[in-house]
Design a protein around this motif. Structure first.
Motif, PDB file in Angstrom:
ATOM      1  N   ALA A  89      44.236  41.208  21.202  1.00  0.00           N
ATOM      2  CA  ALA A  89      44.138  42.563  20.645  1.00  0.00           C
ATOM      3  C   ALA A  89      43.992  43.590  21.763  1.00  0.00           C
ATOM      4  N   TYR A  90      43.285  43.223  22.821  1.00  0.00           N
ATOM      5  CA  TYR A  90      43.108  44.137  23.950  1.00  0.00           C
ATOM      6  C   TYR A  90      44.428  44.377  24.680  1.00  0.00           C
ATOM      7  N   ARG A  91      45.236  43.337  24.810  1.00  0.00           N
ATOM      8  CA  ARG A  91      46.488  43.430  25.558  1.00  0.00           C
ATOM      9  C   ARG A  91      47.623  44.075  24.771  1.00  0.00           C
ATOM     10  N   GLN A  92      47.437  44.322  23.491  1.00  0.00           N
ATOM     11  CA  GLN A  92      48.487  44.954  22.693  1.00  0.00           C
ATOM     12  C   GLN A  92      48.708  46.378  23.184  1.00  0.00           C
ATOM     13  N   PRO A  93      49.959  46.758  23.392  1.00  0.00           N
ATOM     14  CA  PRO A  93      50.208  48.144  23.786  1.00  0.00           C
ATOM     15  C   PRO A  93      49.918  49.087  22.628  1.00  0.00           C
ATOM     16  N   LEU A  94      49.463  50.244  22.980  1.00  0.00           N
ATOM     17  CA  LEU A  94      49.195  51.236  21.952  1.00  0.00           C
ATOM     18  C   LEU A  94      50.512  51.687  21.328  1.00  0.00           C
ATOM     19  N   PRO A  95      50.599  51.707  20.011  1.00  0.00           N
ATOM     20  CA  PRO A  95      51.845  52.125  19.380  1.00  0.00           C
ATOM     21  C   PRO A  95      52.110  53.603  19.616  1.00  0.00           C
ATOM     22  N   PRO A 102      38.351  52.927  18.328  1.00  0.00           N
ATOM     23  CA  PRO A 102      38.138  52.310  19.651  1.00  0.00           C
ATOM     24  C   PRO A 102      38.407  50.807  19.648  1.00  0.00           C
ATOM     25  N   HIS A 103      39.605  50.408  19.231  1.00  0.00           N
ATOM     26  CA  HIS A 103      39.915  48.988  19.140  1.00  0.00           C
ATOM     27  C   HIS A 103      39.890  48.300  20.498  1.00  0.00           C
ATOM     28  N   ALA A 149      37.463  44.402  24.198  1.00  0.00           N
ATOM     29  CA  ALA A 149      36.920  44.043  25.518  1.00  0.00           C
ATOM     30  C   ALA A 149      35.502  43.502  25.392  1.00  0.00           C
ATOM     31  N   ILE A 150      34.697  44.124  24.555  1.00  0.00           N
ATOM     32  CA  ILE A 150      33.339  43.623  24.331  1.00  0.00           C
ATOM     33  C   ILE A 150      33.393  42.256  23.660  1.00  0.00           C
TER      34      ILE A 150
END
Length: 129
Positions: A64-70, A95-96, A101-102
């Motif tokens: 989910a962290y590595r997904q590019p922002l649409p 703040p996804h 990251a957390i």
């Protein structure tokens, strides 16, 4: 369902790690007498499985962290009144990436704690009194 596996879930590490640790701790107390009776090291095996569960939650958060922002054209008002902040940015109220990251860090922390409990199961037999 397959999109969740490919895109990841930002909060998966926040839930999988602590829940695996909870199960590990309770099972360590419950299985200590059984491990002594049968002389089989079940606690390290269970710790390996539960550490993998915690790490799986961390991997989901990492995806989910590595997904590019649409490329979202929807904007929200900025503090100065202009329309510049997107809904996917941290200033847009979603703040996804921070939660993801957390989640990765929490999953790693609990996987290490579970692994330490498993190593203790290799050292102690459960018959100590």
């Amino acid at each position: 369902m397959s999109s969740l596996l490919t895109r990841g879930l930002p909060s998966a590490g926040l839930y999988a790690g602590p829940m695996a640790w909870l199960v590990s701790t309770q099972a360590n107390y419950a299985l200590a007498a059984w491990s002594c009776s049968y002389q089989f090291p079940v606690i390290p095996l269970l710790a390996a499985v539960l550490a993998a569960v915690s790490l799986a939650g961390g991997v989901s958060s990492w995806r989910a962290y590595r997904q590019p922002l649409p490329a979202d054209t929807t904007t929200v008002p900025a503090p100065d009144g202009s329309q510049v902040a997107t809904l996917d940015g941290p200033e847009g109220g979603r703040p996804h990436r921070m939660i993801a990251a957390i989640g990765v860090l929490v999953a790693l922390l609990f996987a290490v704690v579970i692994a330490v409990h498993g190593v203790a199961g290799l050292v102690f037999t459960g018959c100590e009194r």
